[in-house]
Design a protein around this motif. Structure first.
Motif, PDB file in Angstrom:
ATOM      1  N   SER A  21     -18.070   9.354  53.477  1.00  0.00           N
ATOM      2  CA  SER A  21     -17.731  10.215  54.403  1.00  0.00           C
ATOM      3  C   SER A  21     -18.040  11.881  54.235  1.00  0.00           C
ATOM      4  N   LEU A  22     -18.562  11.842  52.968  1.00  0.00           N
ATOM      5  CA  LEU A  22     -18.922  13.209  52.527  1.00  0.00           C
ATOM      6  C   LEU A  22     -20.410  13.333  52.068  1.00  0.00           C
ATOM      7  N   ALA A 170       3.709  11.085  53.656  1.00  0.00           N
ATOM      8  CA  ALA A 170       2.661  10.398  54.404  1.00  0.00           C
ATOM      9  C   ALA A 170       1.584  10.326  53.440  1.00  0.00           C
ATOM     10  N   LEU A 171       0.524   9.305  53.785  1.00  0.00           N
ATOM     11  CA  LEU A 171      -0.651   9.028  53.286  1.00  0.00           C
ATOM     12  C   LEU A 171      -1.898   8.589  54.490  1.00  0.00           C
ATOM     13  N   VAL A 172      -2.723   9.503  54.165  1.00  0.00           N
ATOM     14  CA  VAL A 172      -3.965   9.393  55.393  1.00  0.00           C
ATOM     15  C   VAL A 172      -5.182   8.816  54.561  1.00  0.00           C
ATOM     16  N   LEU A 173      -5.602   7.624  54.897  1.00  0.00           N
ATOM     17  CA  LEU A 173      -6.955   7.147  54.214  1.00  0.00           C
ATOM     18  C   LEU A 173      -7.981   7.289  55.275  1.00  0.00           C
ATOM     19  N   LEU A 174      -8.765   8.211  54.913  1.00  0.00           N
ATOM     20  CA  LEU A 174     -10.079   8.505  55.733  1.00  0.00           C
ATOM     21  C   LEU A 174     -11.489   7.775  55.139  1.00  0.00           C
ATOM     22  N   SER A 175     -12.015   6.891  56.089  1.00  0.00           N
ATOM     23  CA  SER A 175     -13.404   6.472  55.647  1.00  0.00           C
ATOM     24  C   SER A 175     -14.210   6.354  56.607  1.00  0.00           C
ATOM     25  N   ASP A 176     -15.103   5.400  56.473  1.00  0.00           N
ATOM     26  CA  ASP A 176     -16.374   5.259  57.469  1.00  0.00           C
ATOM     27  C   ASP A 176     -15.934   4.171  58.659  1.00  0.00           C
ATOM     28  N   VAL A 177     -14.617   3.838  58.408  1.00  0.00           N
ATOM     29  CA  VAL A 177     -14.375   2.637  59.405  1.00  0.00           C
ATOM     30  C   VAL A 177     -13.119   3.270  60.419  1.00  0.00           C
ATOM     31  N   ASP A 178     -13.051   3.145  61.308  1.00  0.00           N
ATOM     32  CA  ASP A 178     -12.072   3.790  62.335  1.00  0.00           C
ATOM     33  C   ASP A 178     -10.479   2.909  62.602  1.00  0.00           C
ATOM     34  N   ALA A 179     -10.544   1.753  61.650  1.00  0.00           N
ATOM     35  CA  ALA A 179      -9.275   1.043  61.649  1.00  0.00           C
ATOM     36  C   ALA A 179      -9.376   0.012  61.070  1.00  0.00           C
ATOM     37  N   LEU A 180      -8.230  -0.757  60.783  1.00  0.00           N
ATOM     38  CA  LEU A 180      -7.956  -1.875  60.194  1.00  0.00           C
ATOM     39  C   LEU A 180      -8.682  -3.321  61.209  1.00  0.00           C
ATOM     40  N   ALA A 241     -11.009   6.762  60.484  1.00  0.00           N
ATOM     41  CA  ALA A 241     -12.355   7.336  60.424  1.00  0.00           C
ATOM     42  C   ALA A 241     -12.308   8.842  59.946  1.00  0.00           C
ATOM     43  N   ALA A 242     -13.111   9.031  59.076  1.00  0.00           N
ATOM     44  CA  ALA A 242     -13.366  10.567  58.547  1.00  0.00           C
ATOM     45  C   ALA A 242     -13.583  11.544  59.813  1.00  0.00           C
ATOM     46  N   SER A 243     -14.258  10.839  60.791  1.00  0.00           N
ATOM     47  CA  SER A 243     -14.764  11.671  62.191  1.00  0.00           C
ATOM     48  C   SER A 243     -13.709  11.708  63.017  1.00  0.00           C
ATOM     49  N   ASP A 244     -12.716  11.072  62.605  1.00  0.00           N
ATOM     50  CA  ASP A 244     -11.220  11.363  63.424  1.00  0.00           C
ATOM     51  C   ASP A 244     -10.271  12.078  62.674  1.00  0.00           C
ATOM     52  N   ALA A 245     -10.746  12.755  61.597  1.00  0.00           N
ATOM     53  CA  ALA A 245      -9.742  13.619  60.769  1.00  0.00           C
ATOM     54  C   ALA A 245      -8.643  14.516  61.728  1.00  0.00           C
TER      55      ALA A 245
END
Length: 371
Positions: A21-22, A170-180, A241-245
Motif C-alpha cells: 500500500s506504500l 481500536a485496531l485498523v488494518l489497511l492493505s490492498d484488499v478491501d475486506a475479508l 483497503a488502504a485506498s479507503d483510509a
C-alpha cells in the motif's frame, strides 16, 4: 454500541499499513500513496484521536536504491535492504507529517522486545510517552537485526500486540484488499464478509498466506489471525483497503468489522497469554483442567500427568489437556527437572519447600473454557 461506531469513536487507534500500500510495483516508495495515508491519519488526529502507525515497507523501500528487482529471499540481503529502506521510509513520514506540523517518532521492535517482559514494559513506556508529547509513533519490525528465530513474521501480528500494549480502543488494518472474503476475490465467486461477531462467522474462510503484490509477507491469513488476536483481547478491529483510509479512519463504514470476542486483559496477562514464548508444556488431568479454567484455581502437582520441555522456575509454560489442547498459559514455580518427582503426589507429604503451587492463579491465564 456497534463495532463500527466503536472504531469511529476510538480515542486511541493503532493503524497498520502494508508494504504493497506504500510502494510501487518496482519496490520504491510511492509518495502519493504515503501522503494519502498521512492525510487520513492527520485528519483522525485533528478529530481528537491519538494514532500509532504500524508501518511495513522498509525492505520494499530499499529494493530500488540497491538495484534489487524483487524482495530478496536470504536474510542478510533483507537486512541490508531494510537498513537502506528504514531511512527512506522514516524520512518520507517526517516530510509528509510535517505538512501538518506533526512530529514523528520511529520505534523499531523485534519479537524479543515483546517476549521479554522488561523489554515489553520499555516499549510500552516509550510509546505512551511519545503520545503524551504529541508525536505520531511509527512502529516497524526492526528488520535490520531480526533473525528468523526472533521475527514477528508479519506486521499484522505486531500491530495486534501493539494495540493491546498501549491500551488502544481500536485496531485498523489497511492493505490492498478491501475486506475479508470467504475465498480469493481475484478468482471470482468469493463472498464479502462485512461483520464478524465470532468464530462461526469465519468458519470455512480460505485466507491466502502471501500478499498479492509479492512485496509484503502478510497476506489475508495473517490479517485474519491478527484480527482474531486483537478481538479476543477485547479490541474492535476494522479491516479495509488502504485506498479507503479516509473512510476507515472516519465513519468506519468500509471493510470488515471484527467485534471484540473476549475481555480486556491487563498488560501483564496479555503478555503472558499472547506475547511471551512458552518453553514447556504441562499436561493436566481432567480435574486439574476444570480447576484451572473454570474455577480459576492454582495448578497443583497432583493434577499434572506429564512434563515436556526444558524450563526453569519463572519461565512461561503451556497447560494442556490429555488430548493435547492448550487451555492456559502460566509462569511455573519449578524447574522442569524438579517436577517429575512431584507430579501425582498430594502436596501435604512433600517437604515444605515443595508444597507451593506449580503455577499460581495470579500467574495463570486461561485461553478457553471447558463448559
Amino acid at each position: 454500541m456497534s463495532t463500527r461506531a466503536a472504531v469511529a469513536g476510538a480515542r486511541l487507534v493503532v493503524v497498520k499499513v502494508g508494504s504493497s500500500s506504500l510502494t510501487t510495483a518496482e519496490g520504491g516508495l510511492d509518495p502519493a500513496r504515503l501522503d494519502a495515508l498521512v492525510d487520513a491519519v492527520a485528519a483522525r488526529r485533528a478529530a481528537g484521536s491519538q494514532v500509532v502507525l504500524v508501518s511495513s515497507g522498509a525492505i520494499a523501500a530499499g529494493l530500488a536504491p540497491l538495484g534489487l528487482a524483487r524482495r530478496p529471499r536470504d536474510l542478510a540481503t533483507q537486512q541490508a535492504a531494510a537498513s537502506v529502506g528504514q531511512i527512506a521510509l522514516g524520512h518520507a513520514y517526517v516530510a509528509s507529517f510535517g505538512r501538518y506540523s506533526l512530529r514523528v517518532g520511529q520505534v523499531l521492535l523485534t519479537a524479543d522486545d515483546i517476549v521479554r517482559r522488561s523489554h515489553y514494559r520499555n516499549a510500552q513506556r516509550t510509546l505512551t510517552r511519545l503520545l503524551a508529547l504529541g508525536a505520531v509513533p511509527v512502529v516497524n519490525e526492526n528488520d535490520t537485526v531480526a533473525t528468523e528465530e526472533i521475527r514477528f513474521g508479519d506486521n499484522d501480528r505486531l500491530a495486534a500486540l501493539v494495540a493491546h500494549l498501549i491500551g488502544a480502543d481500536a485496531l485498523v488494518l489497511l492493505s490492498d484488499v478491501d475486506a475479508l472474503y470467504d475465498g480469493d476475490p481475484r478468482l471470482g465467486a468469493a463472498r464479502r464478509i462485512a461483520e464478524v461477531a465470532g468464530e462461526s462467522d469465519v468458519e470455512g474462510v480460505r485466507a491466502g498466506a502471501v500478499g498479492a503484490s509479492g512485496l509484503g509477507t502478510g497476506g489475508m491469513a495473517s490479517k485474519l489471525a491478527a484480527a482474531r488476536l486483537a478481538a479476543a483481547a477485547g479490541v474492535p478491529v476494522l479491516l479495509a483497503a488502504a485506498s479507503d483510509a479516509p473512510q476507515a479512519l472516519g465513519p468506519a463504514d468500509v471493510g470488515t468489522a471484527f467485534a471484540p470476542t473476549g475481555r480486556r486483559l491487563t498488560s501483564r496477562r496479555f503478555w503472558l497469554a499472547y506475547a511471551a514464548d512458552a518453553t514447556g508444556t504441562l499436561t493436566l488431568d481432567d480435574g486439574a483442567v476444570a480447576a484451572v479454567v473454570d474455577r480459576r484455581r492454582s495448578l497443583l502437582a497432583p493434577g499434572i500427568t506429564t512434563v515436556k520441555g526444558d524450563f526453569q522456575a519463572g519461565d512461561v509454560v503451556e497447560l494442556a489437556t490429555l488430548t493435547g489442547k492448550v487451555i492456559a498459559r502460566g509462569i511455573t514455580n519449578f524447574d522442569a527437572a524438579e517436577l517429575p518427582a512431584l507430579i501425582g503426589h498430594p502436596p501435604q507429604p512433600l517437604p515444605a519447600d515443595r508444597r507451593r503451587e506449580v503455577v499460581h492463579a495470579d500467574d495463570l491465564v486461561p485461553l478457553t473454557r471447558t463448559t
